[in-house]
Write a protein that holds these residues in place. Structure first.
Motif, PDB file in Angstrom:
ATOM      1  N   ASN A  18     -10.313  30.506   0.494  1.00  0.00           N
ATOM      2  CA  ASN A  18     -10.450  31.782   1.181  1.00  0.00           C
ATOM      3  C   ASN A  18      -9.148  32.558   1.193  1.00  0.00           C
ATOM      4  OD1 ASN A  18     -12.944  30.929   1.652  1.00  0.00           O
ATOM      5  ND2 ASN A  18     -12.721  30.607   3.827  1.00  0.00           N
ATOM      6  N   TYR A  70     -13.019  38.180  -0.740  1.00  0.00           N
ATOM      7  CA  TYR A  70     -11.945  37.938   0.217  1.00  0.00           C
ATOM      8  C   TYR A  70     -10.798  38.930   0.132  1.00  0.00           C
ATOM      9  CZ  TYR A  70     -14.449  33.544   0.289  1.00  0.00           C
ATOM     10  OH  TYR A  70     -15.422  32.605   0.359  1.00  0.00           O
ATOM     11  N   MET A 229     -10.398  35.868   4.608  1.00  0.00           N
ATOM     12  CA  MET A 229      -9.981  37.016   3.814  1.00  0.00           C
ATOM     13  C   MET A 229      -8.511  36.856   3.482  1.00  0.00           C
ATOM     14  SD  MET A 229     -10.246  39.647   6.982  1.00  0.00           S
ATOM     15  CE  MET A 229     -11.802  38.834   7.388  1.00  0.00           C
TER      16      MET A 229
END
Length: 433
Positions: A18, A70, A229
């Protein structure tokens, strides 16, 4: 594990997790002021909806905009889903979830009292529909929604959130049961990812159990910008590029009885059966907290996962979340009747014979025997194997960025000449060709 290999796999981890390095969302806009008014998720926004799309990318919705994956700037939602047009009064997306239909996925979006059903970014015929028609008993103007397959919920279900009420919709019976989870924050969006469930509220998230709503006390909430993110000063960051398949080196690989395939390298592991949820690397301690310094070999047998490090064997029950069996680790000698270090190990489907590679030999161990002892000691026409796995198409022995293929254990045992090595591909390990 050599430092080079650790560094190499860390690059792979950073490129696939991520926190994947990428230009930050607040980087200067290349085309002047065209994007100056776009919302910036790294400012700590509260999302209206989140879901995975057909290809495993995460969609984040805010007002008329969404973010696709992301990193990267916001774009209008109707750029990808043209019928979701805020400019014509439909309203922003209230909730969203992805659900599997046979061998493909559909993504559902909820706006006010309507539901939209997309497959490959194309609206299905007959949609939008009233929520009450498609999901009878489910209220309009939802806060969040998330799918919950049988095994994680009692039946194939969808959880619909409105305030502290959770409406559990049974897909097969089309009935609704309503629960009240006052202990859980009001979710403005929700996401199922790698069999875990996340409630987003503000710029934070809380992981919860889909049946009870239970959450880990003292652990949550956490800041979504560190996990879901890529934001400057949050998460991993850096200037790392995806590792090439020609550079990859793994320590161990196996497929458990549930069909989940794991590979291990240094202190990290990755699940390879989750392409639709994205390929993500994690610390080994996330799944097997007692194994703190990597593994030498792994294999699966009788709904258990065996992890070998040095002369120690750790055995975990292959339930939804792995649990170390009481009394372990034990030594290789105690558990398998083997002395010395292990390079690789594998068990083929519906077989009770463990194959252990040590240097230039393969030891066979009958896993049904008590105590377990070596029954055969066979030569291997090469040395320095890193990992091994056995599947429906045969055996693969990995050595650096190449592998040797055998159609069966018998052909491997009979062979006196090494087969022609083949190159590891992105389809096998998620690396970059």
């Amino acid at each position: 594990m050599e430092q080079f290999t650790k560094t190499l796999f860390l690059c792979l981890a950073l490129s696939l997790t991520n926190g994947a390095p990428a230009p930050p969302d607040d980087a200067p806009v290349v085309d002047g002021d065209a994007n100056a008014d776009l919302p910036k998720r790294c400012d700590g926004l509260e999302f209206d909806a989140t879901t995975l799309d057909d290809n495993g990318k995460t969609l984040y919705f805010k007002g008329a905009h969404l973010w696709n994956d992301y990193h990267g700037p916001a774009k209008l939602s109707n750029d990808l889903f043209k019928e979701l047009d805020d400019m014509h009064g439909i309203g922003h997306v209230d909730a969203a979830f992805r659900m599997q239909h046979e061998d493909h996925y559909h993504t559902y979006f909820f706006l006010d009292d309507k539901v939209f059903n997309y497959h490959n970014h194309t609206l299905e015929d007959g949609y939008p529909k009233d929520i009450s028609e498609e999901f009878p008993g489910v209220p309009a103007h939802l806060d969040a929604a998330v799918e919950c397959p049988k095994g994680e919920c009692m039946e194939n279900s969808v959880l619909f959130f409105k305030g502290h009420d959770v409406h559990v919709y049974d897909i097969s019976t089309k009935t609704v049961k309503t629960k009240t989870w006052d202990h859980l924050p009001v979710c403005t969006s929700a996401l199922r990812w790698l069999e875990h469930y996340y409630c987003f509220h503000g710029h934070n998230f809380t992981r919860f159990h889909p049946v009870s709503g239970e959450m880990s006390a003292g652990v949550y909430p956490k800041d979504a910008r560190r996990y879901f993110m890529n934001c400057p000063f949050f998460g991993h960051g850096g200037d790392t590029k995806p590792v090439k398949c020609s550079e990859i080196k793994i320590d161990a690989i196996t497929t458990d009885d549930a069909g989940k395939t794991y590979f291990f390298a240094g202190p990290m592991y990755m699940r390879l059966d989750t392409q639709r949820d994205g390929l993500h690397a994690f610390p080994i301690t996330r799944g097997w907290k007692e194994v703190t310094s990597g593994v030498d070999a792994v294999f699966s047998y009788a709904e258990k996962l065996y992890l070998i490090k040095g002369d120690q064997v750790y055995i975990y029950k292959s339930a939804a979340h792995y649990t170390l069996i009481e009394g372990y680790p034990k030594t290789l000698k105690e558990e398998l009747g083997i002395e010395g270090l292990v390079d690789a190990a594998f068990v083929c489907n519906n077989d009770h014979k463990l194959h252990v590679i040590q240097g230039k030999k393969v030891l066979e161990v009958d896993l049904t025997a008590t105590p377990r002892v070596v029954t055969q000691d066979l030569p291997l026409p090469f040395v320095d194997i890193d990992a091994a796995t056995c599947g429906p198409e045969g055996i693969n022995l990995f050595k650096g960025s190449q592998y040797y293929h055998y159609e069966s254990p018998m052909l491997m045992a009979m062979s006196r000449i090494a087969p022609v090595p083949q190159a590891v591909t992105s389809a096998m390990l998620g690396c970059q060709d």
